[in-house]
Design a protein around this motif. Structure first.
Motif, PDB file in Angstrom:
ATOM      1  N   VAL A 101      12.282   6.118  -5.151  1.00 44.06           N
ATOM      2  CA  VAL A 101      12.635   4.910  -4.401  1.00 44.06           C
ATOM      3  C   VAL A 101      13.205   5.300  -3.037  1.00 44.06           C
ATOM      4  O   VAL A 101      12.889   4.675  -2.012  1.00 44.06           O
ATOM      5  CB  VAL A 101      13.630   4.042  -5.218  1.00 44.06           C
ATOM      6  CG1 VAL A 101      14.248   2.958  -4.357  1.00 44.06           C
ATOM      7  CG2 VAL A 101      12.927   3.409  -6.405  1.00 44.06           C
ATOM      8  N   LEU A 102      14.013   6.362  -3.007  1.00 47.67           N
ATOM      9  CA  LEU A 102      14.575   6.829  -1.731  1.00 47.67           C
ATOM     10  C   LEU A 102      13.460   7.269  -0.777  1.00 47.67           C
ATOM     11  O   LEU A 102      13.445   6.889   0.389  1.00 47.67           O
ATOM     12  CB  LEU A 102      15.502   8.022  -1.973  1.00 47.67           C
ATOM     13  CG  LEU A 102      16.949   7.725  -2.330  1.00 47.67           C
ATOM     14  CD1 LEU A 102      17.690   9.013  -2.606  1.00 47.67           C
ATOM     15  CD2 LEU A 102      17.644   6.979  -1.203  1.00 47.67           C
ATOM     16  N   VAL A 103      12.534   8.071  -1.298  1.00 43.10           N
ATOM     17  CA  VAL A 103      11.445   8.583  -0.455  1.00 43.10           C
ATOM     18  C   VAL A 103      10.589   7.420   0.063  1.00 43.10           C
ATOM     19  O   VAL A 103      10.247   7.355   1.244  1.00 43.10           O
ATOM     20  CB  VAL A 103      10.562   9.588  -1.245  1.00 43.10           C
ATOM     21  CG1 VAL A 103       9.341   9.988  -0.443  1.00 43.10           C
ATOM     22  CG2 VAL A 103      11.359  10.826  -1.603  1.00 43.10           C
ATOM     23  N   THR A 104      10.278   6.470  -0.834  1.00 43.99           N
ATOM     24  CA  THR A 104       9.442   5.335  -0.428  1.00 43.99           C
ATOM     25  C   THR A 104      10.174   4.462   0.588  1.00 43.99           C
ATOM     26  O   THR A 104       9.590   4.041   1.598  1.00 43.99           O
ATOM     27  CB  THR A 104       9.054   4.480  -1.664  1.00 43.99           C
ATOM     28  OG1 THR A 104       8.638   5.362  -2.699  1.00 43.99           O
ATOM     29  CG2 THR A 104       7.947   3.512  -1.357  1.00 43.99           C
ATOM     30  N   GLY A 105      11.460   4.207   0.325  1.00 47.20           N
ATOM     31  CA  GLY A 105      12.269   3.405   1.260  1.00 47.20           C
ATOM     32  C   GLY A 105      12.296   4.059   2.634  1.00 47.20           C
ATOM     33  O   GLY A 105      12.125   3.383   3.662  1.00 47.20           O
ATOM     34  N   ALA A 106      12.490   5.382   2.638  1.00 53.86           N
ATOM     35  CA  ALA A 106      12.551   6.105   3.920  1.00 53.86           C
ATOM     36  C   ALA A 106      11.212   6.040   4.641  1.00 53.86           C
ATOM     37  O   ALA A 106      11.160   5.923   5.866  1.00 53.86           O
ATOM     38  CB  ALA A 106      12.943   7.557   3.670  1.00 53.86           C
ATOM     39  N   ILE A 137       0.843  -1.208   0.000  1.00 53.22           N
ATOM     40  CA  ILE A 137       0.000   0.000   0.000  1.00 53.22           C
ATOM     41  C   ILE A 137       0.875   1.254   0.000  1.00 53.22           C
ATOM     42  O   ILE A 137       0.600   2.224  -0.721  1.00 53.22           O
ATOM     43  CB  ILE A 137      -0.959   0.015   1.228  1.00 53.22           C
ATOM     44  CG1 ILE A 137      -1.839  -1.226   1.238  1.00 53.22           C
ATOM     45  CG2 ILE A 137      -1.792   1.303   1.258  1.00 53.22           C
ATOM     46  CD1 ILE A 137      -2.900  -1.295   0.177  1.00 53.22           C
ATOM     47  N   ASP A 138       1.965   1.219   0.809  1.00 49.66           N
ATOM     48  CA  ASP A 138       2.838   2.398   0.882  1.00 49.66           C
ATOM     49  C   ASP A 138       3.467   2.720  -0.476  1.00 49.66           C
ATOM     50  O   ASP A 138       3.556   3.880  -0.865  1.00 49.66           O
ATOM     51  CB  ASP A 138       3.958   2.182   1.914  1.00 49.66           C
ATOM     52  CG  ASP A 138       3.549   2.719   3.275  1.00 49.66           C
ATOM     53  OD1 ASP A 138       2.437   3.283   3.377  1.00 49.66           O
ATOM     54  OD2 ASP A 138       4.331   2.577   4.232  1.00 49.66           O
ATOM     55  N   ILE A 139       3.907   1.680  -1.190  1.00 50.17           N
ATOM     56  CA  ILE A 139       4.536   1.917  -2.487  1.00 50.17           C
ATOM     57  C   ILE A 139       3.511   2.502  -3.463  1.00 50.17           C
ATOM     58  O   ILE A 139       3.776   3.484  -4.161  1.00 50.17           O
ATOM     59  CB  ILE A 139       5.192   0.626  -3.042  1.00 50.17           C
ATOM     60  CG1 ILE A 139       6.432   0.315  -2.192  1.00 50.17           C
ATOM     61  CG2 ILE A 139       5.564   0.760  -4.525  1.00 50.17           C
ATOM     62  CD1 ILE A 139       7.229  -0.880  -2.616  1.00 50.17           C
ATOM     63  N   TRP A 140       2.315   1.929  -3.484  1.00 50.65           N
ATOM     64  CA  TRP A 140       1.276   2.433  -4.401  1.00 50.65           C
ATOM     65  C   TRP A 140       0.899   3.878  -4.049  1.00 50.65           C
ATOM     66  O   TRP A 140       0.874   4.747  -4.904  1.00 50.65           O
ATOM     67  CB  TRP A 140       0.046   1.517  -4.387  1.00 50.65           C
ATOM     68  CG  TRP A 140      -1.192   2.182  -4.903  1.00 50.65           C
ATOM     69  CD1 TRP A 140      -2.308   2.515  -4.195  1.00 50.65           C
ATOM     70  CD2 TRP A 140      -1.437   2.647  -6.242  1.00 50.65           C
ATOM     71  NE1 TRP A 140      -3.220   3.148  -4.999  1.00 50.65           N
ATOM     72  CE2 TRP A 140      -2.710   3.249  -6.266  1.00 50.65           C
ATOM     73  CE3 TRP A 140      -0.691   2.635  -7.421  1.00 50.65           C
ATOM     74  CZ2 TRP A 140      -3.269   3.818  -7.409  1.00 50.65           C
ATOM     75  CZ3 TRP A 140      -1.243   3.204  -8.574  1.00 50.65           C
ATOM     76  CH2 TRP A 140      -2.513   3.778  -8.557  1.00 50.65           C
ATOM     77  N   THR A 141       0.655   4.137  -2.755  1.00 55.02           N
ATOM     78  CA  THR A 141       0.191   5.494  -2.381  1.00 55.02           C
ATOM     79  C   THR A 141       1.308   6.526  -2.574  1.00 55.02           C
ATOM     80  O   THR A 141       1.029   7.650  -2.979  1.00 55.02           O
ATOM     81  CB  THR A 141      -0.331   5.559  -0.930  1.00 55.02           C
ATOM     82  OG1 THR A 141       0.592   4.882  -0.099  1.00 55.02           O
ATOM     83  CG2 THR A 141      -1.683   4.941  -0.772  1.00 55.02           C
ATOM     84  N   ILE A 189       9.000   3.590   4.454  1.00 56.64           N
ATOM     85  CA  ILE A 189       8.832   2.237   5.017  1.00 56.64           C
ATOM     86  C   ILE A 189       9.716   2.067   6.255  1.00 56.64           C
ATOM     87  O   ILE A 189       9.273   1.562   7.290  1.00 56.64           O
ATOM     88  CB  ILE A 189       9.144   1.168   3.933  1.00 56.64           C
ATOM     89  CG1 ILE A 189       8.089   1.258   2.822  1.00 56.64           C
ATOM     90  CG2 ILE A 189       9.188  -0.229   4.533  1.00 56.64           C
ATOM     91  CD1 ILE A 189       8.426   0.477   1.571  1.00 56.64           C
ATOM     92  N   PHE A 190      10.965   2.553   6.154  1.00 54.23           N
ATOM     93  CA  PHE A 190      11.870   2.443   7.305  1.00 54.23           C
ATOM     94  C   PHE A 190      11.333   3.292   8.468  1.00 54.23           C
ATOM     95  O   PHE A 190      11.406   2.883   9.636  1.00 54.23           O
ATOM     96  CB  PHE A 190      13.282   2.903   6.908  1.00 54.23           C
ATOM     97  CG  PHE A 190      14.315   2.579   7.952  1.00 54.23           C
ATOM     98  CD1 PHE A 190      14.679   1.270   8.201  1.00 54.23           C
ATOM     99  CD2 PHE A 190      14.909   3.583   8.701  1.00 54.23           C
ATOM    100  CE1 PHE A 190      15.616   0.961   9.186  1.00 54.23           C
ATOM    101  CE2 PHE A 190      15.846   3.287   9.677  1.00 54.23           C
ATOM    102  CZ  PHE A 190      16.202   1.977   9.920  1.00 54.23           C
ATOM    103  N   GLY A 191      10.798   4.455   8.117  1.00 59.23           N
ATOM    104  CA  GLY A 191      10.211   5.348   9.132  1.00 59.23           C
ATOM    105  C   GLY A 191       9.043   4.687   9.858  1.00 59.23           C
ATOM    106  O   GLY A 191       8.866   4.863  11.053  1.00 59.23           O
ATOM    107  N   ARG A 192       8.245   3.899   9.118  1.00 61.30           N
ATOM    108  CA  ARG A 192       7.109   3.201   9.748  1.00 61.30           C
ATOM    109  C   ARG A 192       7.613   2.203  10.789  1.00 61.30           C
ATOM    110  O   ARG A 192       7.035   2.069  11.863  1.00 61.30           O
ATOM    111  CB  ARG A 192       6.304   2.444   8.692  1.00 61.30           C
ATOM    112  CG  ARG A 192       5.560   3.333   7.755  1.00 61.30           C
ATOM    113  CD  ARG A 192       4.096   2.905   7.644  1.00 61.30           C
ATOM    114  NE  ARG A 192       3.465   3.602   6.541  1.00 61.30           N
ATOM    115  CZ  ARG A 192       2.915   4.805   6.651  1.00 61.30           C
ATOM    116  NH1 ARG A 192       2.905   5.427   7.808  1.00 61.30           N
ATOM    117  NH2 ARG A 192       2.378   5.387   5.594  1.00 61.30           N
TER     118      ARG A 192
END
Lengths: 434, 163
Positions: A288-293, A52-56, A295-298
């Protein structure tokens, strides 16, 4: 296991994956964040969260600003606008001692106002200025250092890709971050010029004076600045006046750059295709950096580690500025080993709540951090701008370029100290926009 | 291996051109919205379409970016290891990322199927948007394929090259 301890362990695993496996920063943050979340919450929740995070994130309107501003910068990079800017600066300052180096910084400052990447700024100006400085017998220690450090203006002066990413990651106004970057970028440029003046005063052979031009030629050359200024005024002025959203400003910037450069045939079809390909690659990397961050932030958020660290730091009986100094040293050292953007994205989940808990103004704090992290682009061993210049001028030793960049590092440090003492320099324009 | 490499390259090229097409559409749509808004009224649904087009732009460039080594990595330590160690570490890296993005692609595809089956539509334009979600899933699968090719090249590449 204690949740905070799991968070710390997650950071250790992340560093291991980054340094020992060489996994891209964005992927590593996503994979470690996913694994940590699965450990703390559940595997099913982690799989669902990541999907969901990647899609949103990918489909968020706010993030569409990234490819547009990057494309605008690459179109400018491939269009020859920079050459005109350099010519103007050259006509005005070329006859001074160190004048070509000063002209390079001047042109860098103007080019940075339409291009948000430090490597693109360094590459563009290096290709134009290095042959000129070679022609007038400039010492390579001055010429290479000027090009390497001038590129850093691209990350502070809006539109900056780094500031866009910080804004998106910390949910701050990109417009205010952009406005906050203007005066610090101007100050940094002035300090770079002062550095050149001092170097050439101590050793005049470093930058012999170039040919003199008359006033008529100088005034005529000003037409070279009009295009870049028009783009900057439209984009940043439109943002300041509230006419555009950041995404619209990016699109308007792309269209205006095309209008200015295509009819004069300076931007060819191949140039446009190359700009598109490079922009797609760089903006994908940024997404990809923003999404990775995220997910890591979650994962970090469920361990509560950022809040615990922030509370702990805020309760320490020491000045917040001492903690800020420690944070800046970490950014300075970290920036030497990890790419500026990567390191920022990596550390923001921890250091941003920390800065907030210490009571720092978010825009000011973001600009200070950007400034310090950017220094990593000109310091060994992974100073990206250094390698850009090395590729443009293979005859200059890598050690010489690093040494020459270190002349200017002092200017960066002084600039940061001035901004810490006088935060108004950062805040005056964003406050006016309120 | 060579066939897989060719398929991966072809897919990346096709997706890259499509990403470029959507990027151009984003610019034109935003430009048109700015102009038309001045004289009349904003184009309805621009914001939501921009988001979905942006998703396709990014997802379709994932494989191309990985193939061109466009993602930021910290290779300062890895480069100091021996060739053999580096190969093993890279192999582990590619394998983990390949599995991860295949799983992500699969999860997003399930989500897209749910959107399709429940007839989910956008708020303003009232149109279906699951094709974009499938597009992001496809982008993740293609990235996974590129990582698989990287992994195979790491261990089989030299042998095939000699043969």
């Amino acid at each position: 296991m204690n949740l905070a301890l799991v968070g710390i362990l997650g950071i250790i695993v992340l560093l291991f994956v980054l340094f020992f496996l060489g996994m891209p920063v964005g992927f590593a943050m996503a994979v470690v964040g996913f694994s940590g979340f699965a450990y703390v919450v559940s595997f099913d929740a982690a799989v669902s969260m990541v999907g969901i995070d990647i899609w949103t994130t990918f489909s968020k309107y706010g993030l569409t600003v990234i490819p547009l501003f990057i494309l605008m910068g690459y179109l400018a990079f491939n269009s020859g606008i920079a050459e005109k800017l350099y010519n103007t600066a050259y006509k005005w300052f070329g006859h001074w001692r160190g004048g070509l180096a000063i002209a390079t910084i001047g042109a860098d400052e103007l080019f940075a106002a339409i291009c948000g990447s430090n490597t693109a700024t360094a590459a563009t100006m290096g290709a134009i200025a290095l042959p000129q400085m070679r022609k007038y017998n400039y010492d390579t220690r001055l010429s290479s250092g000027t090009v390497v450090t001038g590129g850093t203006l691209g990350t502070v002066m809006p539109p900056s890709v780094l500031l866009i990413i910080i804004g998106l990651q910390t949910e701050q106004s990109i417009i205010k971050l952009f406005l906050g970057g203007i005066l610090p970028a101007v100050l940094l440029g002035i300090l770079f010029i002062l550095t050149i003046v001092v170097i050439c005063r101590i050793n005049p052979k470093f930058g012999p004076a170039g040919p003199r031009t008359n006033l008529r030629e100088k005034i005529k050359s000003l037409t070279g600045v009009i295009e870049a200024l028009a783009i900057f005024v439209l984009v940043i002025g439109g943002l300041y006046a509230g006419v555009f959203t950041p995404t619209e400003a990016g699109a308007a910037g792309v269209i205006l750059t095309l209008i200015v450069t295509v009819p004069s045939r300076r931007l060819t079809w191949q140039g446009i295709i190359n700009s598109m390909k490079d922009s797609l690659k760089i903006s994908c990397m940024a997404f990809v950096l923003v999404t990775g961050a995220l997910i890591f932030g979650r994962f970090l958020a469920v361990t509560r580690l950022p809040f615990i660290v922030a509370d702990l730091a805020a309760s320490l009986p020491v000045s917040p500025y001492l903690i800020l100094t420690i944070i800046l040293v970490i950014y300075l050292v970290g920036g030497c080993f990890v790419d500026a953007l990567g390191f920022l994205v990596l550390t923001i989940p921890i250091f941003f709540p920390l800065g907030k808990a210490l009571g720092f103004e978010a825009i000011w704090y973001s600009i200070i951090i950007t400034m310090v992290t950017t220094m990593g682009a000109i310091t060994p061993p992974v100073g990206i701008n250094i390698y850009v210049v090395k590729a443009l001028a293979p005859e200059i030793e890598l050690g010489t370029i690093f040494k020459s960049a270190s002349f200017f590092l002092l200017a960066c440090i002084v600039c940061t100290i001035i901004l810490i003492i006088f935060p108004q320099i950062v805040l005056v324009i964003p406050n006016m926009a309120r | 291996m060579r066939a897989l490499d060719k398929i991966s390259n072809l897919l990346n090229q096709v997706l890259l051109w499509m990403a470029g097409f959507f990027l151009v559409a984003m610019i034109l749509m935003t430009g048109a919205n700015i102009v038309i808004r001045i004289f009349w009224m904003p184009i309805r649904g621009t914001y939501e379409l921009m988001g979905y087009f942006g998703a396709i732009v990014t997802a379709f460039a994932l494989g191309y970016t990985q193939a061109g080594r466009g993602h930021i990595a910290v290779d300062i330590l890895v480069l100091r290891f021996s060739q053999k160690t580096r190969r093993i570490l890279n192999g582990i890296n590619y394998f983990i990322c390949m599995v991860f993005f295949a799983a992500v692609g699969w999860r997003i595809a399930i989500y897209a199927t749910t959107l399709r089956e429940t007839g989910e539509i956008t708020e303003t334009l009232r149109i279906i948007y699951y094709p974009f979600t499938y597009g992001v899933s496809l982008g993740c699968f293609v990235l996974s394929l590129v990582l698989l090719v990287d992994l195979l090249r790491l261990f089989l590449g030299d042998r095939e090259g000699n043969g």
